[in-house]
Design a protein around this motif. Sequence first.
Motif, PDB file in Angstrom:
ATOM      1  N   MET A   1      28.387  47.083  55.293  1.00  0.00           N
ATOM      2  CA  MET A   1      28.759  47.514  53.942  1.00  0.00           C
ATOM      3  C   MET A   1      27.512  47.729  53.105  1.00  0.00           C
ATOM      4  N   GLY A   2      27.632  48.621  52.116  1.00  0.00           N
ATOM      5  CA  GLY A   2      26.474  49.030  51.349  1.00  0.00           C
ATOM      6  C   GLY A   2      26.307  48.319  50.025  1.00  0.00           C
ATOM      7  N   GLU A   3      25.800  49.058  49.079  1.00  0.00           N
ATOM      8  CA  GLU A   3      25.475  48.503  47.771  1.00  0.00           C
ATOM      9  C   GLU A   3      26.736  48.123  46.990  1.00  0.00           C
ATOM     10  N   ILE A   4      26.531  47.244  46.009  1.00  0.00           N
ATOM     11  CA  ILE A   4      27.621  46.891  45.100  1.00  0.00           C
ATOM     12  C   ILE A   4      27.873  48.080  44.173  1.00  0.00           C
ATOM     13  N   ILE A   5      29.093  48.594  44.170  1.00  0.00           N
ATOM     14  CA  ILE A   5      29.398  49.723  43.289  1.00  0.00           C
ATOM     15  C   ILE A   5      30.270  49.320  42.113  1.00  0.00           C
ATOM     16  N   LEU A   6      30.959  48.172  42.242  1.00  0.00           N
ATOM     17  CA  LEU A   6      31.804  47.710  41.134  1.00  0.00           C
ATOM     18  C   LEU A   6      31.713  46.196  41.018  1.00  0.00           C
ATOM     19  N   LYS A   7      31.552  45.736  39.777  1.00  0.00           N
ATOM     20  CA  LYS A   7      31.540  44.300  39.520  1.00  0.00           C
ATOM     21  C   LYS A   7      32.313  44.035  38.233  1.00  0.00           C
ATOM     22  N   MET A   8      33.368  43.238  38.339  1.00  0.00           N
ATOM     23  CA  MET A   8      34.144  42.812  37.173  1.00  0.00           C
ATOM     24  C   MET A   8      33.909  41.317  37.006  1.00  0.00           C
ATOM     25  N   GLN A   9      33.535  40.894  35.787  1.00  0.00           N
ATOM     26  CA  GLN A   9      33.221  39.494  35.542  1.00  0.00           C
ATOM     27  C   GLN A   9      33.935  38.990  34.289  1.00  0.00           C
ATOM     28  N   GLY A  10      34.493  37.795  34.409  1.00  0.00           N
ATOM     29  CA  GLY A  10      35.104  37.135  33.256  1.00  0.00           C
ATOM     30  C   GLY A  10      36.250  37.910  32.629  1.00  0.00           C
ATOM     31  N   ILE A  11      37.014  38.638  33.435  1.00  0.00           N
ATOM     32  CA  ILE A  11      38.067  39.496  32.889  1.00  0.00           C
ATOM     33  C   ILE A  11      39.217  38.652  32.336  1.00  0.00           C
ATOM     34  N   GLN A  12      39.591  38.975  31.105  1.00  0.00           N
ATOM     35  CA  GLN A  12      40.697  38.302  30.428  1.00  0.00           C
ATOM     36  C   GLN A  12      41.770  39.335  30.080  1.00  0.00           C
ATOM     37  N   LYS A  13      43.028  38.914  30.205  1.00  0.00           N
ATOM     38  CA  LYS A  13      44.125  39.767  29.783  1.00  0.00           C
ATOM     39  C   LYS A  13      45.271  38.898  29.271  1.00  0.00           C
ATOM     40  N   TYR A  14      45.719  39.232  28.058  1.00  0.00           N
ATOM     41  CA  TYR A  14      46.819  38.511  27.427  1.00  0.00           C
ATOM     42  C   TYR A  14      47.999  39.450  27.202  1.00  0.00           C
ATOM     43  N   PHE A  15      49.183  38.933  27.435  1.00  0.00           N
ATOM     44  CA  PHE A  15      50.421  39.562  27.008  1.00  0.00           C
ATOM     45  C   PHE A  15      51.141  38.548  26.113  1.00  0.00           C
ATOM     46  N   PRO A  16      52.099  38.972  25.337  1.00  0.00           N
ATOM     47  CA  PRO A  16      52.793  38.022  24.458  1.00  0.00           C
ATOM     48  C   PRO A  16      53.304  36.797  25.222  1.00  0.00           C
ATOM     49  N   GLY A  17      52.741  35.640  24.915  1.00  0.00           N
ATOM     50  CA  GLY A  17      53.163  34.401  25.541  1.00  0.00           C
ATOM     51  C   GLY A  17      52.616  34.152  26.936  1.00  0.00           C
ATOM     52  N   VAL A  18      51.760  35.058  27.428  1.00  0.00           N
ATOM     53  CA  VAL A  18      51.262  34.935  28.807  1.00  0.00           C
ATOM     54  C   VAL A  18      49.760  35.225  28.844  1.00  0.00           C
ATOM     55  N   HIS A  19      49.017  34.332  29.500  1.00  0.00           N
ATOM     56  CA  HIS A  19      47.602  34.586  29.785  1.00  0.00           C
ATOM     57  C   HIS A  19      47.536  35.085  31.224  1.00  0.00           C
ATOM     58  N   ALA A  20      47.612  36.395  31.395  1.00  0.00           N
ATOM     59  CA  ALA A  20      47.792  36.995  32.722  1.00  0.00           C
ATOM     60  C   ALA A  20      46.556  36.864  33.593  1.00  0.00           C
ATOM     61  N   LEU A  21      45.371  37.047  33.015  1.00  0.00           N
ATOM     62  CA  LEU A  21      44.124  36.916  33.760  1.00  0.00           C
ATOM     63  C   LEU A  21      43.171  36.043  32.960  1.00  0.00           C
ATOM     64  N   ASP A  22      42.577  35.073  33.622  1.00  0.00           N
ATOM     65  CA  ASP A  22      41.633  34.163  32.969  1.00  0.00           C
ATOM     66  C   ASP A  22      40.374  34.090  33.817  1.00  0.00           C
ATOM     67  N   ASP A  23      39.306  34.752  33.339  1.00  0.00           N
ATOM     68  CA  ASP A  23      38.011  34.731  34.018  1.00  0.00           C
ATOM     69  C   ASP A  23      38.092  35.320  35.427  1.00  0.00           C
ATOM     70  N   ALA A  24      38.822  36.425  35.576  1.00  0.00           N
ATOM     71  CA  ALA A  24      38.943  37.078  36.881  1.00  0.00           C
ATOM     72  C   ALA A  24      37.626  37.748  37.267  1.00  0.00           C
ATOM     73  N   GLN A  25      37.300  37.671  38.553  1.00  0.00           N
ATOM     74  CA  GLN A  25      36.054  38.240  39.078  1.00  0.00           C
ATOM     75  C   GLN A  25      36.397  39.182  40.231  1.00  0.00           C
ATOM     76  N   LEU A  26      35.616  40.247  40.360  1.00  0.00           N
ATOM     77  CA  LEU A  26      35.807  41.174  41.471  1.00  0.00           C
ATOM     78  C   LEU A  26      34.497  41.885  41.747  1.00  0.00           C
ATOM     79  N   GLU A  27      34.160  41.991  43.027  1.00  0.00           N
ATOM     80  CA  GLU A  27      32.954  42.713  43.437  1.00  0.00           C
ATOM     81  C   GLU A  27      33.302  43.566  44.654  1.00  0.00           C
ATOM     82  N   ILE A  28      33.029  44.844  44.574  1.00  0.00           N
ATOM     83  CA  ILE A  28      33.337  45.766  45.675  1.00  0.00           C
ATOM     84  C   ILE A  28      32.060  46.490  46.090  1.00  0.00           C
ATOM     85  N   ARG A  29      31.812  46.523  47.390  1.00  0.00           N
ATOM     86  CA  ARG A  29      30.647  47.221  47.941  1.00  0.00           C
ATOM     87  C   ARG A  29      31.064  48.546  48.574  1.00  0.00           C
ATOM     88  N   SER A  30      30.126  49.453  48.644  1.00  0.00           N
ATOM     89  CA  SER A  30      30.382  50.752  49.265  1.00  0.00           C
ATOM     90  C   SER A  30      30.827  50.563  50.712  1.00  0.00           C
TER      91      SER A  30
END
Length: 300
Positions: A1-30
């Motif tokens: 696999m090659g270089e890192i092309i995507l990096k998501m760090q500390g992703i947060q997502k809220y919906f009414p009454g729901v904390h859907a994502l808390d500090d989500a991380q993602l790293e994808i390489r070529s």
Amino acid sequence: MGEIILKMQGIQKYFPGVHALDDAQLEIRSGEVMGLIGENGAGKSTLMKILTGIYPKDGGTIEYFGEQIEIHGPKDAQDRGICIVHQELNLINDLTIYENMFITHLPRKGAFLDAKLMQKKTAELFERMNIDLDPCTMVRDLDASYKQIIEIGRALMQEASIIIMDEPTNHLDIDAIEFLEGYLSRSRCTLFMVTHDRYFLDKVCNTVMEMDHGSIYIYKGNYQNFLEKREERIANYNAETDKVRNILRRELEWIRSTPCARTGKARYRINAFYDLKDRASQVYTQKQVNMDPMKGSTRL
């Protein structure tokens, strides 16, 4: 696999009454083919929709080819080379295959659409994919398996840097699944997918990402490797918990036998006791993720 092309760090997502994502991380390489799994409600679809601009994130950062970006809607994601093949079919039945392939970026020759160019490029793609289809066929005349293949082909046609697939085998018959497994295994596409088809994961993926109990775990290898490494992780976690409980029992005896007038040193030990008590109370409940090979059919 090659270089890192995507990096998501500390992703947060809220919906009414729901904390859907808390500090989500993602790293994808070529060249990476990553399968995302987890129980319903773990946030898999939410993470994909943030990546493709369907949902805005409420916190965290996204780096794409080393540059921090904001994704302003699905078209922005697509223009950047991040494409999604939805679980629901999004083809227009009253158009031909080649018209559907170019629906978001119709090439023109002067004031007119360049139909010959669209037909030529669609035919070339089908040849590379080893698909026997006439680009001029009306989409309404195709069965669900071919329509799903066209959806996937459309993403490949756009030469996306990352292709995201949501349950790509749901509408495919056995022959179509085997074709797709073979094609994706040979290609150099960078894929990020959610699927409950464990056989497909085993054949195609070289990385498995698990969302479990609010945490994310990365396993290099196919689905079978994931199963083995996950069992090791859970066993290690439970072994550590057992050690903590043994220490807790000894500390509880000390707490009960120590006089009320304690020194400062003793108070530190008491505080540590309550930390141990919290850790020992954590029970790992292994939630079963339903991994069906296909809905409505089985592989032999």
